[in-house]
Enzyme design. Structure first.
Site, PDB file in Angstrom:
ATOM      1  N   SER A  88       0.851  -1.190   0.000  1.00  0.00           N
ATOM      2  CA  SER A  88       0.000   0.000   0.000  1.00  0.00           C
ATOM      3  C   SER A  88       0.884   1.236   0.000  1.00  0.00           C
ATOM      4  O   SER A  88       1.632   1.478   0.953  1.00  0.00           O
ATOM      5  CB  SER A  88      -0.887   0.008   1.240  1.00  0.00           C
ATOM      6  OG  SER A  88      -1.429   1.304   1.397  1.00  0.00           O
ATOM      7  N   HIS A 116      -1.148  -1.332  -4.327  1.00  0.00           N
ATOM      8  CA  HIS A 116      -2.431  -0.975  -3.709  1.00  0.00           C
ATOM      9  C   HIS A 116      -2.472   0.536  -3.475  1.00  0.00           C
ATOM     10  O   HIS A 116      -1.589   1.102  -2.831  1.00  0.00           O
ATOM     11  CB  HIS A 116      -2.571  -1.733  -2.383  1.00  0.00           C
ATOM     12  CG  HIS A 116      -3.871  -1.556  -1.682  1.00  0.00           C
ATOM     13  ND1 HIS A 116      -5.005  -2.275  -2.007  1.00  0.00           N
ATOM     14  CD2 HIS A 116      -4.230  -0.743  -0.650  1.00  0.00           C
ATOM     15  CE1 HIS A 116      -6.003  -1.916  -1.192  1.00  0.00           C
ATOM     16  NE2 HIS A 116      -5.563  -0.987  -0.373  1.00  0.00           N
ATOM     17  N   ASP A 164      -4.676   3.674  -2.059  1.00  0.00           N
ATOM     18  CA  ASP A 164      -5.788   4.018  -1.165  1.00  0.00           C
ATOM     19  C   ASP A 164      -6.298   5.426  -1.456  1.00  0.00           C
ATOM     20  O   ASP A 164      -5.599   6.408  -1.218  1.00  0.00           O
ATOM     21  CB  ASP A 164      -5.314   3.938   0.288  1.00  0.00           C
ATOM     22  CG  ASP A 164      -5.107   2.497   0.738  1.00  0.00           C
ATOM     23  OD1 ASP A 164      -6.074   1.722   0.665  1.00  0.00           O
ATOM     24  OD2 ASP A 164      -3.981   2.163   1.150  1.00  0.00           O
ATOM     25  N   MET A 203      -9.010   8.274  -0.535  1.00  0.00           N
ATOM     26  CA  MET A 203      -9.891   8.655   0.585  1.00  0.00           C
ATOM     27  C   MET A 203     -10.418  10.064   0.359  1.00  0.00           C
ATOM     28  O   MET A 203      -9.660  10.949  -0.040  1.00  0.00           O
ATOM     29  CB  MET A 203      -9.099   8.634   1.889  1.00  0.00           C
ATOM     30  CG  MET A 203      -8.418   7.316   2.160  1.00  0.00           C
ATOM     31  SD  MET A 203      -7.524   7.391   3.723  1.00  0.00           S
ATOM     32  CE  MET A 203      -6.722   5.791   3.716  1.00  0.00           C
ATOM     33  N   HIS A 208      -8.218   1.078  -4.185  1.00  0.00           N
ATOM     34  CA  HIS A 208      -9.193   0.907  -3.099  1.00  0.00           C
ATOM     35  C   HIS A 208      -9.879   2.255  -2.859  1.00  0.00           C
ATOM     36  O   HIS A 208      -9.262   3.183  -2.345  1.00  0.00           O
ATOM     37  CB  HIS A 208      -8.408   0.418  -1.866  1.00  0.00           C
ATOM     38  CG  HIS A 208      -9.201   0.275  -0.611  1.00  0.00           C
ATOM     39  ND1 HIS A 208      -8.610   0.049   0.613  1.00  0.00           N
ATOM     40  CD2 HIS A 208     -10.537   0.321  -0.370  1.00  0.00           C
ATOM     41  CE1 HIS A 208      -9.534  -0.038   1.553  1.00  0.00           C
ATOM     42  NE2 HIS A 208     -10.720   0.139   0.985  1.00  0.00           N
ATOM     43  N   MET A 226     -12.118   4.558  -1.001  1.00  0.00           N
ATOM     44  CA  MET A 226     -12.821   4.835   0.259  1.00  0.00           C
ATOM     45  C   MET A 226     -13.525   6.167   0.084  1.00  0.00           C
ATOM     46  O   MET A 226     -13.149   7.196   0.680  1.00  0.00           O
ATOM     47  CB  MET A 226     -11.806   4.863   1.418  1.00  0.00           C
ATOM     48  CG  MET A 226     -11.346   3.466   1.798  1.00  0.00           C
ATOM     49  SD  MET A 226      -9.821   3.466   2.765  1.00  0.00           S
ATOM     50  CE  MET A 226      -8.640   3.443   1.425  1.00  0.00           C
ATOM     51  N   MET A 277     -11.622  -5.749   5.322  1.00  0.00           N
ATOM     52  CA  MET A 277     -10.800  -4.809   6.097  1.00  0.00           C
ATOM     53  C   MET A 277     -10.562  -5.391   7.490  1.00  0.00           C
ATOM     54  O   MET A 277     -11.507  -5.797   8.173  1.00  0.00           O
ATOM     55  CB  MET A 277     -11.507  -3.458   6.244  1.00  0.00           C
ATOM     56  CG  MET A 277     -11.647  -2.660   4.962  1.00  0.00           C
ATOM     57  SD  MET A 277     -10.101  -2.317   4.099  1.00  0.00           S
ATOM     58  CE  MET A 277      -9.169  -1.403   5.339  1.00  0.00           C
ATOM     59  N   GLY A 328      -9.027   4.168   6.781  1.00  0.00           N
ATOM     60  CA  GLY A 328      -8.728   5.585   6.985  1.00  0.00           C
ATOM     61  C   GLY A 328      -7.253   5.880   7.216  1.00  0.00           C
ATOM     62  O   GLY A 328      -6.763   6.912   6.772  1.00  0.00           O
ATOM     63  N   PHE A 329      -6.566   4.956   7.894  1.00  0.00           N
ATOM     64  CA  PHE A 329      -5.167   5.225   8.244  1.00  0.00           C
ATOM     65  C   PHE A 329      -4.336   3.950   8.192  1.00  0.00           C
ATOM     66  O   PHE A 329      -4.859   2.867   8.471  1.00  0.00           O
ATOM     67  CB  PHE A 329      -5.078   5.812   9.661  1.00  0.00           C
ATOM     68  CG  PHE A 329      -5.774   7.134   9.779  1.00  0.00           C
ATOM     69  CD1 PHE A 329      -5.105   8.323   9.495  1.00  0.00           C
ATOM     70  CD2 PHE A 329      -7.123   7.189  10.130  1.00  0.00           C
ATOM     71  CE1 PHE A 329      -5.767   9.546   9.581  1.00  0.00           C
ATOM     72  CE2 PHE A 329      -7.797   8.400  10.212  1.00  0.00           C
ATOM     73  CZ  PHE A 329      -7.111   9.586   9.927  1.00  0.00           C
ATOM     74  N   ASP A 336      -6.768  -6.378   4.160  1.00  0.00           N
ATOM     75  CA  ASP A 336      -6.098  -5.082   4.239  1.00  0.00           C
ATOM     76  C   ASP A 336      -6.220  -4.532   5.656  1.00  0.00           C
ATOM     77  O   ASP A 336      -7.333  -4.323   6.141  1.00  0.00           O
ATOM     78  CB  ASP A 336      -6.782  -4.138   3.227  1.00  0.00           C
ATOM     79  CG  ASP A 336      -6.175  -2.750   3.155  1.00  0.00           C
ATOM     80  OD1 ASP A 336      -5.135  -2.500   3.777  1.00  0.00           O
ATOM     81  OD2 ASP A 336      -6.777  -1.912   2.439  1.00  0.00           O
ATOM     82  N   SER A 380       2.634  -0.390   6.262  1.00  0.00           N
ATOM     83  CA  SER A 380       3.772  -0.152   7.163  1.00  0.00           C
ATOM     84  C   SER A 380       4.728  -1.337   7.234  1.00  0.00           C
ATOM     85  O   SER A 380       5.937  -1.135   7.374  1.00  0.00           O
ATOM     86  CB  SER A 380       3.279   0.265   8.550  1.00  0.00           C
ATOM     87  OG  SER A 380       2.134  -0.435   8.907  1.00  0.00           O
TER      88      SER A 380
HETATM   89  C1  DX5 Z   1      -6.349   1.762   5.417  1.00  0.00           C
HETATM   90  C2  DX5 Z   1      -5.870   1.361   4.048  1.00  0.00           C
HETATM   91  C3  DX5 Z   1      -4.762   0.386   4.048  1.00  0.00           C
HETATM   92  C4  DX5 Z   1      -3.503   0.848   4.756  1.00  0.00           C
HETATM   93  C5  DX5 Z   1      -2.915  -0.376   5.387  1.00  0.00           C
HETATM   94  O1  DX5 Z   1      -7.561   2.424   5.284  1.00  0.00           O
HETATM   95  O2  DX5 Z   1      -6.940   0.765   3.311  1.00  0.00           O
HETATM   96  O3  DX5 Z   1      -4.462  -0.057   2.732  1.00  0.00           O
HETATM   97  O4  DX5 Z   1      -2.547   1.433   3.930  1.00  0.00           O
HETATM   98  O5  DX5 Z   1      -1.829  -0.009   6.157  1.00  0.00           O
HETATM   99  P1  DX5 Z   1      -1.138  -1.020   7.162  1.00  0.00           P
HETATM  100  O6  DX5 Z   1      -0.636  -2.175   6.348  1.00  0.00           O
HETATM  101  O7  DX5 Z   1      -0.040  -0.195   7.757  1.00  0.00           O
HETATM  102  O8  DX5 Z   1      -2.173  -1.438   8.167  1.00  0.00           O
HETATM  103 ZN    ZN Z   2      -6.461  -0.147   1.342  1.00  0.00          ZN
END
Ligand code: DX5
Ligand code: ZN
Length: 215
Positions: A7, A30, A32, A34, A63, A65, A136, A141-142, A174, A197
């Protein structure tokens, strides 16, 4: 075969070209997106997907969101996404069906995402028509949040639905995926693992990708 999807939410956005290069041993990228409405955070949008498309041949897994995602399917498909995944909670069923129809029209692969609160059965009206289900394992979100153990039975239940109704459908997970939780989600039936991460936070991203695969 397990696929790994780094990601880029955890990447250095000022150096995205270099950050993609770091994860080239992975399978998908991936992305994200948002909107500050469906989730409180705001991340990246169409222009970034367009630039990524020029920079790499990797499969772009986007993805979304965002609220009422049907509004943006054409734009993200035209930007070069290979797969778009939309949250079931982001619109009423007619809006979800419309978004899937637009993905067919644009010939991109179709994914449905479930927030932790949403039950496995919610995918049943769509399962025969989609290419991927994303479960999920954090609140979206983070990046960098802790893996939610209570989602493991849901992953197993969706694996059973996939075997019964659409065996070629991928099952992606994810949120909080690291080498330890990866093993558990694979055992539960996942075949595509997203990690932010655990990959970008590692000094050696290639070794982190191999560790997630269980190599
Ligand atoms: C969160 C995202 C994820 C995020 C995952 O809303 O959809 O893709 O980047 O991050 P980690 O792997 O650090 O949980
Ligand atoms: Zn994601």
């Amino acid at each position: 075969m397990i696929k790994i999807a780094p990601s880029i939410l955890s990447a250095d956005f000022a150096n995205l070209g270099r950050e993609i290069e770091r994860v080239k041993s992975a399978d998908w990228l991936h992305v994200d997106v948002m909107d500050g409405m469906f989730v409180s955070n705001i991340s990246i949008g169409v222009p970034v997907v367009k630039s990524l498309r020029r920079a790499t041949d990797m499969f772009l897994d986007v993805h979304l969101m965002i609220e009422k995602p049907a509004r943006y399917i054409a734009a993200f498909a035209d930007a070069g996404a290979d797969l778009l995944s939309i949250h079931l909670e982001a619109d009423m069923p007619p809006g979800i069906h419309e978004a899937l129809r637009l993905m067919d029209e644009k010939k991109v692969k179709k994914g449905i995402v479930l927030r932790p609160i949403t039950a496995a059965e919610a995918v049943l009206p769509y399962i025969k028509d989609i290419d991927l289900v994303l479960v999920m394992t954090v609140e979206p979100g983070f990046g960098g949040q802790a893996f939610m153990e209570d989602q493991l039975p849901k992953i197993a239940a969706i694996r059973r639905y996939i075997e019964e109704y659409n065996p070629t459908c991928s099952l992606q997970v994810d949120g909080g995926v690291d080498p330890t939780t990866a093993k558990r989600v694979i055992e539960a039936g996942a075949d595509v693992l997203v990690a932010g991460s655990a990959i970008y936070g590692a000094a050696d991203a290639e070794a982190a990708i191999a560790a997630l695969r269980g190599d």
